[in-house]
Design an enzyme around this catalytic site. Structure first.
Site, PDB file in Angstrom:
ATOM      1  N   ALA A 284       5.904   6.258   9.517  1.00  0.00           N
ATOM      2  CA  ALA A 284       4.625   5.741   8.457  1.00  0.00           C
ATOM      3  C   ALA A 284       4.893   6.389   7.035  1.00  0.00           C
ATOM      4  CB  ALA A 284       3.429   6.331   8.957  1.00  0.00           C
ATOM      5  N   LYS A 285       4.017   6.324   6.161  1.00  0.00           N
ATOM      6  CA  LYS A 285       4.141   6.752   4.797  1.00  0.00           C
ATOM      7  C   LYS A 285       4.589   8.440   4.603  1.00  0.00           C
ATOM      8  CE  LYS A 285       0.702   4.184   3.099  1.00  0.00           C
ATOM      9  NZ  LYS A 285      -0.617   3.717   2.594  1.00  0.00           N
ATOM     10  N   ARG A 286       3.781   9.047   5.776  1.00  0.00           N
ATOM     11  CA  ARG A 286       4.244  10.616   5.413  1.00  0.00           C
ATOM     12  C   ARG A 286       5.489  10.832   5.775  1.00  0.00           C
ATOM     13  NH1 ARG A 286       4.105  12.406  10.675  1.00  0.00           N
ATOM     14  NH2 ARG A 286       3.367  10.523  12.054  1.00  0.00           N
TER      15      ARG A 286
ATOM     16  N   THR B 244       0.866  -1.182  -0.002  1.00  0.00           N
ATOM     17  CA  THR B 244       0.026   0.065  -0.095  1.00  0.00           C
ATOM     18  C   THR B 244       0.877   1.340  -0.030  1.00  0.00           C
ATOM     19  OG1 THR B 244      -0.025   0.030   2.450  1.00  0.00           O
ATOM     20  CG2 THR B 244      -1.787  -1.171   1.316  1.00  0.00           C
TER      21      THR B 244
END
Ligand code: GLU
Ligand code: ZN
Length: 327
Positions: free
Chosen positions: A256-258, A16
């Site tokens: 995380a992704k950020r 993801t």
């Protein structure tokens, strides 16, 4: 996590997004735990959520894991006896497991909408389970079900949770025990749009792939009692567990992704060597005195779950790490 049978571990990324340093931490330690015990390692792509998974992320994850120096014995790219190793290609196996649970009376359809669940007064929040489900649809009469179906409501399928407490000995987090009530109550096995829930897919796969050790982030500790219940109900042998402290930014926020600058792809693009990343992570895990560049296999002699037990629950990286790693 010594066991009298062959060790089988797994890396189970969800495609993801791009792998970031926090994923690298967990996968490196999972790789070490399995290789230390001479185990067979599986790579399984957990792309069960069609809204969030992307094939290009799956390719990038394989590239990034290999870049780090990790390897596996079975997986989407290398095959193996328990394939397919991609969840979206295993839907019939999940359907079979659901049928079996349903025919044994362990499931029921739930017609509650998200909004109804949200507005339930005083529903406590329990980790990633969201509000605890109060069991509203457990006892719906066949007539009421028919009415709801006729009104166009599409149900999710929930597990009728056993009342027992599920106890296990975590190799890092220590002894644990929880009832499923405390973990959010009757949980969904299939969403109303037909998508199979992570909890079911992961247990069917770990069961059918003969996984004996599960090494993953502490964020999934709350899922473990639910998964134990499913292992038991489906007649699979329970694996041993090792839940890892989470790698966090300097403020203590989980990576995380950020944290875009901390993906392996952007570190690589910035000129960071994989050995620098592995050495840094090994040092944070207490396996190396200093963050010197190493290959994952160089960490094997020092690896022991007992060392991880001495780490804080949140392991913080330093500010400006991407620059430090480059030099
Ligand atoms: N695919 C899950 C995730 O990326 C991990 C599943 C597991 O290790 O049990 O969060
Ligand atoms: Zn319901």
């Amino acid at each position: 996590m010594n066991a009298p049978y062959p060790i089988r571990g797994r890396l189970a990324p969800s495609p993801t997004g791009f792998l970031h340093l926090g994923n690298a931490w967990a996968f490196l330690l999972a790789w070490l735990a399995c290789r230390k015990d001479g185990g067979t390692l599986i790579l399984r792509m957990e792309d069960i959520d069609p809204d969030r998974s992307r094939a290009d992320y799956a390719d990038a994850i394989i590239r990034d894991l290999r870049w780090l120096g990790l390897d596996w014995d079975e997986g989407p790219d290398v095959g193996g006896p328990c394939g397919p190793y991609v969840q979206s290609e295993r839907l019939s196996l999940y359907a079979e497991a659901l049928d079996r649970l349903a025919s044994e009376g362990h499931t029921y359809p739930c017609y509650c909408t998200r909004k109804e669940l949200r507005t339930l007064a005083g529903a406590p929040h329990v980790g990633d389970a969201g509000a605890a489900y109060p069991g509203t649809c457990r006892t719906l009469s066949p007539e009421r079900r028919a009415e709801l179906e006729a009104a166009g409501r599409r149900p999710c399928v929930r597990l009728r949770c056993p009342e027992a407490a599920y106890a296990f000995e975590d190799a890092v987090a220590g002894p644990r025990s929880a009832t499923l009530e405390a973990c959010g109550g009757d949980f969904a096995l299939r969403r109303s749009d037909g998508v199979v829930a992570y909890q079911l897919a992961v247990v069917v796969d770990d069961g059918l792939m003969g996984v004996t050790q599960v090494v993953r982030g502490e964020d999934l500790l709350v899922s473990t009692p639910r998964q134990l219940a499913l292992f038991d109900l489906l007649g699979f042998r329970r694996p041993a567990y090792m839940h890892l402290p989470l790698l966090c930014d300097p403020e203590g926020e989980r990576l995380a992704k950020r944290h875009a600058g901390l993906t392996l792809a952007s570190l690589r693009d910035a000129g960071v060597a994989p050995a620098a990343v592995v050495g840094y992570l090994g040092h944070k895990a207490g396996l190396l005195e200093a963050a010197v560049p190493v290959h994952p296999r160089d960490l094997l002699p020092a690896f022991a779950p007992a060392r991880l037990r001495t780490l804080p629950a949140r392991v913080r990286i330093e500010a400006g790490l991407a620059d430090t790693l480059r030099t």
